[in-house]
Design a protein around this motif. Structure first.
Motif, PDB file in Angstrom:
ATOM      1  N   ALA A  20      -2.618  -7.318  -4.804  1.00 42.04           N
ATOM      2  CA  ALA A  20      -2.458  -7.028  -6.226  1.00 42.04           C
ATOM      3  C   ALA A  20      -3.690  -6.312  -6.788  1.00 42.04           C
ATOM      4  O   ALA A  20      -3.564  -5.384  -7.603  1.00 42.04           O
ATOM      5  N   ILE A  21      -4.856  -6.720  -6.366  1.00 40.94           N
ATOM      6  CA  ILE A  21      -6.088  -6.052  -6.811  1.00 40.94           C
ATOM      7  C   ILE A  21      -6.064  -4.590  -6.397  1.00 40.94           C
ATOM      8  O   ILE A  21      -6.429  -3.695  -7.171  1.00 40.94           O
ATOM      9  N   GLU A  22      -5.600  -4.330  -5.173  1.00 40.32           N
ATOM     10  CA  GLU A  22      -5.548  -2.944  -4.697  1.00 40.32           C
ATOM     11  C   GLU A  22      -4.484  -2.144  -5.433  1.00 40.32           C
ATOM     12  O   GLU A  22      -4.676  -0.955  -5.708  1.00 40.32           O
ATOM     13  N   ILE A 403      -7.587  -9.298   5.204  1.00 43.98           N
ATOM     14  CA  ILE A 403      -7.135  -8.920   3.858  1.00 43.98           C
ATOM     15  C   ILE A 403      -7.794  -7.617   3.407  1.00 43.98           C
ATOM     16  O   ILE A 403      -7.122  -6.689   2.937  1.00 43.98           O
ATOM     17  N   GLU A 404      -9.109  -7.533   3.553  1.00 44.57           N
ATOM     18  CA  GLU A 404      -9.812  -6.364   3.028  1.00 44.57           C
ATOM     19  C   GLU A 404      -9.510  -5.109   3.830  1.00 44.57           C
ATOM     20  O   GLU A 404      -9.461  -4.008   3.278  1.00 44.57           O
ATOM     21  N   LYS A 408      -7.766  -1.687   2.223  1.00 39.78           N
ATOM     22  CA  LYS A 408      -8.247  -0.315   2.421  1.00 39.78           C
ATOM     23  C   LYS A 408      -7.125   0.581   2.933  1.00 39.78           C
ATOM     24  O   LYS A 408      -7.003   1.743   2.515  1.00 39.78           O
ATOM     25  N   HIS A 409      -6.307   0.057   3.860  1.00 43.21           N
ATOM     26  CA  HIS A 409      -5.183   0.833   4.375  1.00 43.21           C
ATOM     27  C   HIS A 409      -4.212   1.170   3.234  1.00 43.21           C
ATOM     28  O   HIS A 409      -3.754   2.312   3.109  1.00 43.21           O
ATOM     29  N   VAL A 483      -9.522   3.259   6.852  1.00 43.46           N
ATOM     30  CA  VAL A 483      -9.843   4.369   5.952  1.00 43.46           C
ATOM     31  C   VAL A 483      -9.803   5.717   6.667  1.00 43.46           C
ATOM     32  O   VAL A 483     -10.134   6.743   6.081  1.00 43.46           O
ATOM     33  N   ALA A 484      -9.363   5.712   7.945  1.00 49.89           N
ATOM     34  CA  ALA A 484      -9.369   6.966   8.700  1.00 49.89           C
ATOM     35  C   ALA A 484      -8.123   7.165   9.561  1.00 49.89           C
ATOM     36  O   ALA A 484      -8.087   8.086  10.367  1.00 49.89           O
ATOM     37  N   PHE A 485      -7.094   6.318   9.398  1.00 54.37           N
ATOM     38  CA  PHE A 485      -5.890   6.506  10.204  1.00 54.37           C
ATOM     39  C   PHE A 485      -5.275   7.871   9.861  1.00 54.37           C
ATOM     40  O   PHE A 485      -5.397   8.360   8.734  1.00 54.37           O
ATOM     41  N   PRO A 486      -4.625   8.519  10.818  1.00 50.56           N
ATOM     42  CA  PRO A 486      -4.024   9.831  10.554  1.00 50.56           C
ATOM     43  C   PRO A 486      -2.962   9.752   9.456  1.00 50.56           C
ATOM     44  O   PRO A 486      -1.988   9.009   9.574  1.00 50.56           O
ATOM     45  N   LEU A 487      -3.133  10.504   8.412  1.00 47.88           N
ATOM     46  CA  LEU A 487      -2.191  10.441   7.293  1.00 47.88           C
ATOM     47  C   LEU A 487      -0.802  10.917   7.697  1.00 47.88           C
ATOM     48  O   LEU A 487       0.209  10.486   7.119  1.00 47.88           O
ATOM     49  N   ASP A 488      -0.732  11.769   8.710  1.00 47.89           N
ATOM     50  CA  ASP A 488       0.560  12.257   9.171  1.00 47.89           C
ATOM     51  C   ASP A 488       1.279  11.262  10.053  1.00 47.89           C
ATOM     52  O   ASP A 488       2.384  11.553  10.566  1.00 47.89           O
TER      53      ASP A 488
END
Length: 496
Positions: A20-22, A403-404, A408-409, A483-488
């Motif tokens: 919820a915070i995210e 959780i954290e 980020k994901h 924070v770096a997984f392939p967006l595609d």
């Protein structure tokens, strides 16, 4: 038809509150948090049995972005975790978005309207563009089907339904189970009961607990200079990483470290239990880490007390006034305490029925096609679903690490979704398969597959014999990939 909410979050524990915070951070502020219990906090609301405490150092059992400088001990009691949960809900304005005593029966993806339809036990339905399930890993209590338990004439109490006003003084009690909960509970029951028998199926590795009150001066220092608490968090995280990542997940490369941890636990047992036969029966016959170890300075000592007995024969049946074991011995009791743990793989993954695209049932799909989730959070055929307690998601030993990383994901995924001007996402089957192959390969070096876990009966293993709960990487790797997984790796679309 527009959905009622931007998002529906199921669960008001630390996982649900983190999600919820995210959501607030990325601008999805119109959401609802559904909670089956009467208040927030998850396991720290449900559990309040005597001796309850966190089994991870308090300094790291909290959000890194919202540290609590007020912990009273290195391992805080459960009531303080509940208070911290309430603080988080108030600080981030979450409570007004929560609905308590609300049981979710299931959720179904509505392809025509591109949103989730969530069904409640009272017949109401709620719709949300995104569905986030945060029902916890240990949320479905399990009671084995002991023959005759319905005939027991005394008091039966499960640790997840503890009655605070129940007085154990003078009782002839039995505790079934010797997991982490029982390790905390046994010494407390032993203080009051006239007789206590502990029924053990599988012994647990227990190491010394370096616990002590945190002096007021240190708490003041943490409050005035948060960097000092951050440093303490870093040190504790490093120690846990060494234990978990090296000794357990890299078992083949670091057998000596694993054996050293086992040797420490055995020395702890020898130092605390006087009777040789009791020590023998309390000694695990599986490698350290096959099931989650725990910390205690009091559990073993309880078995030195004349009124405390360890029973390792299997239970044949429960009778009106006692428990009979396979050797024919009957233990007469008037109080039965069930510390029998939780059911993860049969009813917890997922904890509610979830029907995705093309009518795919998530629970059935997992059981028929292996338990899997891309980066431990998304699944093909389930658009706009973020499953926060999924296979291969648990990272490190502190739940907050998981959780954290997932927060980020979520943040990276939603920001890319909005950048593209789209409203739906779904991980590709290829990306999911690639991740599954990678984590499966890494687990080949772990104690789960390289060690001797035959007698562990560990909840780490599912019904197919796979250790599909833990992410077999370091905490640093989990957060880096979040924070770096392939967006595609995702397919994006627009709601009709």
């Amino acid at each position: 038809m527009a959905p009622q909410f931007d998002a529906v979050v199921v669960g008001a524990g630390f996982g649900g509150m983190g999600a919820a915070i995210e959501l607030d951070r990325v601008g999805l502020r119109d959401f609802v948090i559904l909670e089956r219990e009467s208040d927030l906090g998850g396991t720290w609301h449900v559990n309040h049995y005597p001796g309850l405490a966190v089994d991870i150092a308090s300094v790291i059992y909290s959000y890194s972005f919202a540290p609590n400088p007020h912990w009273s001990r290195l391992f805080a009691p459960g009531a303080e975790l509940k208070k911290y949960a309430e603080h988080i809900a108030d600080k981030y304005d979450l409570r007004r978005r929560m609905r308590f005593d609300t049981v979710v029966d299931g959720a179904r993806w509505d392809a025509a309207h591109q949103h989730w339809v969530v069904s409640l036990a009272d017949g109401e339905t709620i719709t949300g563009r995104y569905l986030l399930t945060a029902t916890g890993f240990l949320s479905q209590p399990y009671t084995p089907p002991f023959p005759g338990i319905e005939d027991f004439a005394g008091k039966i109490i499960h640790t997840t339904a503890w009655e605070d006003d129940f007085d154990l003084t003078g009782r002839r009690a039995a505790i079934i189970g010797t997991g982490a909960t029982a390790v905390q509970l046994v010494p407390e029951v032993a203080k009051k009961a006239a007789a206590l028998t502990v029924f053990q199926r599988t012994p647990i590795w227990v190491v010394p607990k370096i616990d002590a009150p945190i002096p007021p001066a240190v708490r003041q220092l943490f409050a005035k200079m948060p960097v000092t608490q951050q440093a303490a968090r870093l040190v504790n995280t490093g120690l846990l990483e060494t234990l978990m990542i090296v000794g357990v997940l890299h078992f083949k490369q670091a057998k000596l470290l694993n054996k050293g941890a086992g040797a420490l636990a055995k020395a702890h047992l020898r130092a605390q239990v006087r009777d040789r036969d009791t020590r023998r029966r309390l000694t695990p016959h599986y490698d350290f880490g096959c099931k989650r170890p725990t910390f205690s300075n009091h559990y073993f000592r309880a078995f030195n007390e004349p009124h405390v007995r360890l029973e390792t024969n299997s239970i044949e049946r429960i009778e009106a006034d006692g428990i009979r074991t396979a050797d024919g011995h009957k233990t007469e009791i008037d109080t039965l305490i069930l510390a029998t743990g939780f059911n993860l793989w049969d009813v917890n993954f997922p904890a509610i029925e979830i029907i995705g695209r093309d009518g795919v049932n998530l629970g059935k799909w997992w059981r028929e096609n292996r338990f899997q989730a891309y980066e431990g959070i998304t699944v093909p055929k389930f658009p706009n679903l973020l499953s926060l307690n999924s296979p291969y998601s648990y990272s490190g030993l502190s739940y907050f690490t998981t959780i954290e990383a997932q927060m980020k994901h979520m943040g990276r995924l939603f920001r890319e979704l909005f950048r593209r001007g789209e409203t739906t996402f779904e991980v590709s089957a290829a990306a999911n398969t690639s991740f599954l192959n990678r984590v499966t390969d890494k687990l080949g070096s772990s104690v789960f597959y390289g060690g001797d876990c035959a007698t562990a009966r560990s909840y780490y293993f599912n019904q197919h014999g796979e250790a599909a709960l833990l992410r077999p990487t370091s905490t640093v790797n989990a957060h880096r990939e979040a924070v770096a997984f392939p967006l595609d790796d995702y397919v994006y679309g627009t709601a009709s």
